[in-house]
Design an enzyme around this catalytic site. Sequence first.
Site, PDB file in Angstrom:
ATOM      1  N   HIS A 208     -39.604  14.807  53.466  1.00 20.86           N
ATOM      2  CA  HIS A 208     -40.364  15.908  52.864  1.00 20.86           C
ATOM      3  C   HIS A 208     -40.001  16.100  51.392  1.00 20.86           C
ATOM      4  O   HIS A 208     -40.874  16.247  50.540  1.00 20.86           O
ATOM      5  CB  HIS A 208     -40.099  17.202  53.636  1.00 20.86           C
ATOM      6  CG  HIS A 208     -40.650  17.162  55.030  1.00 20.86           C
ATOM      7  ND1 HIS A 208     -39.859  17.098  56.145  1.00 20.86           N
ATOM      8  CD2 HIS A 208     -41.927  17.161  55.477  1.00 20.86           C
ATOM      9  CE1 HIS A 208     -40.622  17.060  57.226  1.00 20.86           C
ATOM     10  NE2 HIS A 208     -41.878  17.097  56.849  1.00 20.86           N
ATOM     11  N   ILE A 209     -38.715  16.124  51.097  1.00 23.54           N
ATOM     12  CA  ILE A 209     -38.301  16.374  49.721  1.00 23.54           C
ATOM     13  C   ILE A 209     -38.548  15.136  48.863  1.00 23.54           C
ATOM     14  O   ILE A 209     -39.121  15.220  47.776  1.00 23.54           O
ATOM     15  CB  ILE A 209     -36.814  16.786  49.655  1.00 23.54           C
ATOM     16  CG1 ILE A 209     -36.603  18.097  50.426  1.00 23.54           C
ATOM     17  CG2 ILE A 209     -36.349  16.931  48.206  1.00 23.54           C
ATOM     18  CD1 ILE A 209     -35.150  18.483  50.637  1.00 23.54           C
ATOM     19  N   ASP A 228     -35.773   3.902  52.409  1.00 22.57           N
ATOM     20  CA  ASP A 228     -35.725   4.735  53.611  1.00 22.57           C
ATOM     21  C   ASP A 228     -35.555   3.811  54.807  1.00 22.57           C
ATOM     22  O   ASP A 228     -35.987   2.657  54.776  1.00 22.57           O
ATOM     23  CB  ASP A 228     -37.027   5.546  53.746  1.00 22.57           C
ATOM     24  CG  ASP A 228     -36.879   6.741  54.677  1.00 22.57           C
ATOM     25  OD1 ASP A 228     -36.920   7.878  54.186  1.00 22.57           O
ATOM     26  OD2 ASP A 228     -36.695   6.549  55.908  1.00 22.57           O
ATOM     27  N   ALA A 285     -28.568  16.417  46.213  1.00 18.42           N
ATOM     28  CA  ALA A 285     -28.873  17.764  46.714  1.00 18.42           C
ATOM     29  C   ALA A 285     -29.160  17.672  48.203  1.00 18.42           C
ATOM     30  O   ALA A 285     -29.965  18.441  48.734  1.00 18.42           O
ATOM     31  CB  ALA A 285     -30.075  18.346  45.964  1.00 18.42           C
ATOM     32  N   ASP A 311     -25.274  19.447  44.099  1.00 17.64           N
ATOM     33  CA  ASP A 311     -25.611  20.784  44.612  1.00 17.64           C
ATOM     34  C   ASP A 311     -24.861  21.056  45.910  1.00 17.64           C
ATOM     35  O   ASP A 311     -24.785  22.198  46.353  1.00 17.64           O
ATOM     36  CB  ASP A 311     -27.128  20.850  44.861  1.00 17.64           C
ATOM     37  CG  ASP A 311     -27.618  22.249  45.217  1.00 17.64           C
ATOM     38  OD1 ASP A 311     -27.170  23.213  44.558  1.00 17.64           O
ATOM     39  OD2 ASP A 311     -28.437  22.390  46.140  1.00 17.64           O
ATOM     40  N   GLU A 316     -17.689  23.764  51.425  1.00 17.97           N
ATOM     41  CA  GLU A 316     -18.292  24.774  50.534  1.00 17.97           C
ATOM     42  C   GLU A 316     -17.730  26.146  50.887  1.00 17.97           C
ATOM     43  O   GLU A 316     -17.422  26.417  52.048  1.00 17.97           O
ATOM     44  CB  GLU A 316     -19.814  24.766  50.706  1.00 17.97           C
ATOM     45  CG  GLU A 316     -20.424  23.424  50.279  1.00 17.97           C
ATOM     46  CD  GLU A 316     -21.944  23.352  50.428  1.00 17.97           C
ATOM     47  OE1 GLU A 316     -22.556  24.353  50.863  1.00 17.97           O
ATOM     48  OE2 GLU A 316     -22.502  22.288  50.104  1.00 17.97           O
ATOM     49  N   HIS A 346     -25.084  24.927  45.894  1.00 16.68           N
ATOM     50  CA  HIS A 346     -26.013  24.723  47.017  1.00 16.68           C
ATOM     51  C   HIS A 346     -27.238  25.655  46.911  1.00 16.68           C
ATOM     52  O   HIS A 346     -27.521  26.433  47.822  1.00 16.68           O
ATOM     53  CB  HIS A 346     -25.287  24.954  48.356  1.00 16.68           C
ATOM     54  CG  HIS A 346     -25.957  24.260  49.509  1.00 16.68           C
ATOM     55  ND1 HIS A 346     -25.276  23.764  50.595  1.00 16.68           N
ATOM     56  CD2 HIS A 346     -27.263  23.983  49.759  1.00 16.68           C
ATOM     57  CE1 HIS A 346     -26.120  23.226  51.451  1.00 16.68           C
ATOM     58  NE2 HIS A 346     -27.350  23.350  50.959  1.00 16.68           N
ATOM     59  N   ILE A 347     -27.931  25.521  45.788  1.00 15.60           N
ATOM     60  CA  ILE A 347     -29.083  26.399  45.538  1.00 15.60           C
ATOM     61  C   ILE A 347     -30.411  25.661  45.593  1.00 15.60           C
ATOM     62  O   ILE A 347     -31.442  26.200  45.188  1.00 15.60           O
ATOM     63  CB  ILE A 347     -28.972  27.085  44.147  1.00 15.60           C
ATOM     64  CG1 ILE A 347     -28.725  26.025  43.068  1.00 15.60           C
ATOM     65  CG2 ILE A 347     -27.901  28.163  44.137  1.00 15.60           C
ATOM     66  CD1 ILE A 347     -29.041  26.493  41.665  1.00 15.60           C
ATOM     67  N   GLY A 349     -32.555  25.072  47.793  1.00 15.74           N
ATOM     68  CA  GLY A 349     -33.647  25.785  48.477  1.00 15.74           C
ATOM     69  C   GLY A 349     -33.654  27.269  48.165  1.00 15.74           C
ATOM     70  O   GLY A 349     -34.375  28.036  48.811  1.00 15.74           O
TER      71      GLY A 349
HETATM   72  N1  LIG Z   1     -29.669  21.394  48.560  1.00 16.03           N
HETATM   73  C1  LIG Z   1     -30.400  22.114  49.347  1.00 16.03           C
HETATM   74  O1  LIG Z   1     -30.462  23.334  49.225  1.00 16.03           O
HETATM   75  C2  LIG Z   1     -31.203  21.449  50.415  1.00 16.03           C
HETATM   76  C3  LIG Z   1     -32.415  22.005  50.787  1.00 16.03           C
HETATM   77  C4  LIG Z   1     -33.156  21.378  51.772  1.00 16.03           C
HETATM   78  C5  LIG Z   1     -32.674  20.248  52.390  1.00 16.03           C
HETATM   79  N2  LIG Z   1     -31.471  19.737  52.029  1.00 16.03           N
HETATM   80  C6  LIG Z   1     -30.961  18.520  52.659  1.00 16.03           C
HETATM   81  O2  LIG Z   1     -31.840  17.461  52.331  1.00 16.03           O
HETATM   82  C7  LIG Z   1     -32.007  16.642  53.461  1.00 16.03           C
HETATM   83  C8  LIG Z   1     -33.342  15.947  53.376  1.00 16.03           C
HETATM   84  O3  LIG Z   1     -34.366  16.899  53.517  1.00 16.03           O
HETATM   85  P1  LIG Z   1     -35.859  16.493  53.889  1.00 16.03           P
HETATM   86  O4  LIG Z   1     -36.553  17.742  54.213  1.00 16.03           O
HETATM   87  O5  LIG Z   1     -36.440  15.593  52.891  1.00 16.03           O
HETATM   88  O6  LIG Z   1     -35.581  15.685  55.223  1.00 16.03           O
HETATM   89  P2  LIG Z   1     -36.573  14.719  55.998  1.00 16.03           P
HETATM   90  O7  LIG Z   1     -36.046  14.633  57.362  1.00 16.03           O
HETATM   91  O8  LIG Z   1     -37.977  15.119  55.784  1.00 16.03           O
HETATM   92  O9  LIG Z   1     -36.348  13.318  55.252  1.00 16.03           O
HETATM   93  C9  LIG Z   1     -35.167  12.583  55.338  1.00 16.03           C
HETATM   94  C10 LIG Z   1     -35.516  11.124  55.148  1.00 16.03           C
HETATM   95  O10 LIG Z   1     -34.297  10.382  55.135  1.00 16.03           O
HETATM   96  C11 LIG Z   1     -34.522   9.184  55.845  1.00 16.03           C
HETATM   97  N3  LIG Z   1     -33.243   8.637  56.285  1.00 16.03           N
HETATM   98  C12 LIG Z   1     -32.477   9.000  57.337  1.00 16.03           C
HETATM   99  N4  LIG Z   1     -31.373   8.243  57.393  1.00 16.03           N
HETATM  100  C13 LIG Z   1     -31.439   7.384  56.347  1.00 16.03           C
HETATM  101  C14 LIG Z   1     -30.599   6.355  55.882  1.00 16.03           C
HETATM  102  N5  LIG Z   1     -29.439   6.045  56.499  1.00 16.03           N
HETATM  103  N6  LIG Z   1     -31.001   5.657  54.801  1.00 16.03           N
HETATM  104  C15 LIG Z   1     -32.155   5.936  54.168  1.00 16.03           C
HETATM  105  N7  LIG Z   1     -33.007   6.912  54.578  1.00 16.03           N
HETATM  106  C16 LIG Z   1     -32.639   7.627  55.644  1.00 16.03           C
HETATM  107  C17 LIG Z   1     -35.426   9.580  56.976  1.00 16.03           C
HETATM  108  O11 LIG Z   1     -36.096   8.479  57.537  1.00 16.03           O
HETATM  109  C18 LIG Z   1     -36.360  10.564  56.279  1.00 16.03           C
HETATM  110  O12 LIG Z   1     -37.507   9.931  55.781  1.00 16.03           O
HETATM  111  C19 LIG Z   1     -31.894  17.617  54.641  1.00 16.03           C
HETATM  112  O13 LIG Z   1     -31.468  16.963  55.804  1.00 16.03           O
HETATM  113  C20 LIG Z   1     -30.882  18.615  54.161  1.00 16.03           C
HETATM  114  O14 LIG Z   1     -29.611  18.221  54.593  1.00 16.03           O
HETATM  115  C21 LIG Z   1     -30.724  20.318  51.054  1.00 16.03           C
HETATM  116  O1  LIG Z   2     -29.920  27.882  52.380  1.00 11.61           O
HETATM  117  C1  LIG Z   2     -29.033  27.159  52.806  1.00 11.61           C
HETATM  118  O2  LIG Z   2     -27.893  27.536  53.065  1.00 11.61           O
HETATM  119  C2  LIG Z   2     -29.301  25.691  53.084  1.00 11.61           C
HETATM  120  C3  LIG Z   2     -30.314  25.055  52.196  1.00 11.61           C
HETATM  121  C4  LIG Z   2     -30.523  23.605  52.521  1.00 11.61           C
HETATM  122  O3  LIG Z   2     -29.358  22.876  52.480  1.00 11.61           O
HETATM  123  C5  LIG Z   2     -31.250  23.363  53.810  1.00 11.61           C
HETATM  124  O4  LIG Z   2     -30.745  22.631  54.674  1.00 11.61           O
HETATM  125  O5  LIG Z   2     -32.354  23.884  53.937  1.00 11.61           O
END
Ligand SMILES: NC(=O)c1ccc[n+]([C@@H]2O[C@H](COP(=O)([O-])OP(=O)(O)OC[C@H]3O[C@@H](n4cnc5c(N)ncnc54)[C@H](O)[C@@H]3O)[C@@H](O)[C@H]2O)c1
Ligand SMILES: O=C(O)CC[C@@H](O)C(=O)O
Length: 468
Positions: A208-209, A228, A285, A311, A316, A346-347, A349
């Site tokens: 998604h991201i 991926d 992030a 991030d 943490e 960790h901001i 989101g």
């Molecule tokens: N910093 C923040 O505040 C914040 C916010 C949201 C999410 N996140 C983190 O970001 C991560 C990703 O979010 P997303 O919504 O894009 O997740 P998602 O599940 O939509 O996408 C993750 C992608 O990673 C791929 N993947 C899994 N294992 C892999 C590997 N070993 N090598 C390569 N690709 C691999 C998956 O196939 C998938 O396409 C979340 O799991 C979460 O931990 C952090």
């Molecule tokens: O808001 C949070 O604490 C986590 C944000 C982000 O890492 C998530 O997994 O959505």
Amino acid sequence: MTSARDIRPRTDDLAAQAQYLSTSPSASFHSPSSHGSALTRTVPVVNAKHLKPFATEDIKVLLLENVNQAGRDILKQQGYQVEFLKSSLPEDQLIEKIRDVHVIGIRSKTKLSARVLKEAKNLIVIGCFCIGTNQVDLQYAAEHGIAVFNSPFSNSRSVAELVIAEIICLARQLGDRSNEMHNGTWNKVSNKCWEIRGKTLGIVGYGHIGAQLSVLAESMGMSVIFYDVLNLMALGTARQVNTLEELLREADFITCHVPELPETKGMIGQKQFEQMKAGSYLINASRGTVVDIPALIEAMRSGKVAGAALDVYPNEPAGNGDYFNNDLNSWGADLRSLKNLILTPHIGGSTEEAQSAIGVEVATALTRYVNEGSTLGAVNLPEVALRSLTIDEPSHARVVYIHKNIPGVLRKVNEILGDHNVDKQMTDSRGDVAYLMADISDVSSTQIKELYQSLESLSSRIMTRILY
Ligand SMILES: NC(=O)c1ccc[n+]([C@@H]2O[C@H](COP(=O)([O-])OP(=O)(O)OC[C@H]3O[C@@H](n4cnc5c(N)ncnc54)[C@H](O)[C@@H]3O)[C@@H](O)[C@H]2O)c1
Ligand SMILES: O=C(O)CC[C@@H](O)C(=O)O
């Protein structure tokens, strides 16, 4: 005290809130870690009956980590007893609190390990008011009939926008220039400051991201490549590469968007830094365990990596105002001493838009689970839902039977339900756990109690709930 009669779903409110629920545009082509979001919409039933749980008087909810007001309001409107805390809790305090509650809402910091969940005797559901669910022992929860919900992509855009900002800040050394000015120093530099136009962004994890980021980066003139584990549709003119090494050798900016998994732990380490282009940049992030930070420190000291933005961290702090020092991570001071390094708490989101959307989405899912038994959107149980009972069905009850996925269970359950007309029934399994829902008619309060006890006595039982 709220009476059991007050613990009712407000189905019309839920239908209105459902418009905010996310349905993934990409659910059909990825990702293993974002389960079932395409199923989150249900058709509202106009004269839906308000159900209440049998054998649970008041629903007690514990919300940690400053869950957004929008989510808190939805839970309070249901008449639940809601306790709200701004930070996470140390394990011993968490264990004390969790003993009593039916619902817990957390974000990324609260670790719901098997050790903690073992004490949560009344817990029926966990809401992760975020994307990541790595902080919860999902398997243990499923095996104990505890459903887990998250918000699979309500903050994806916020993370993608932060990363775009960081790419430019790193390319122009903005963090350092700003710090210097704050310290009273004028330092007008163009050496090793770049436009991002024409540079290559390497996205590790195109979910998604990653996919959202890909579109934004291309619109600013970057070339995008991604790696991926899944074979995915590239958006725009982005290109999937076959190996992480290929991505590392080609990209000017590398950004990680993979979930925390055993396979992603330390996936960017010393060997990967060696494979990167000299003067490249790294952004993480995703989760703190994905990048080996001592190896990053070395790579930045040697000049191999020209800048980085972090991030997330392996450890943490529990809440705002807490220290981020060597007590948490032994390399803390070394990290903080580096140039062209953006450190954020960790901001990714943390925007008003994302937090309120997450609040609505997760609180609505929790409410539907508590009141109606629907597991649509659950990340650790099979997705099962039945259309609502209506007010024209006053002596009906809804049986939810979470059980071990072993042969012969349905026969035994249907023997127990056999004296009643089963209007509708649905069952599904996920691994070792199965989830059955049945709406039965012409059932009295005494019979509900008997049904409950009979189902509870089956050896396959994990958890029984009867809603009526
Ligand atoms: N910093 C923040 O505040 C914040 C916010 C949201 C999410 N996140 C983190 O970001 C991560 C990703 O979010 P997303 O919504 O894009 O997740 P998602 O599940 O939509 O996408 C993750 C992608 O990673 C791929 N993947 C899994 N294992 C892999 C590997 N070993 N090598 C390569 N690709 C691999 C998956 O196939 C998938 O396409 C979340 O799991 C979460 O931990 C952090
Ligand atoms: O808001 C949070 O604490 C986590 C944000 C982000 O890492 C998530 O997994 O959505």
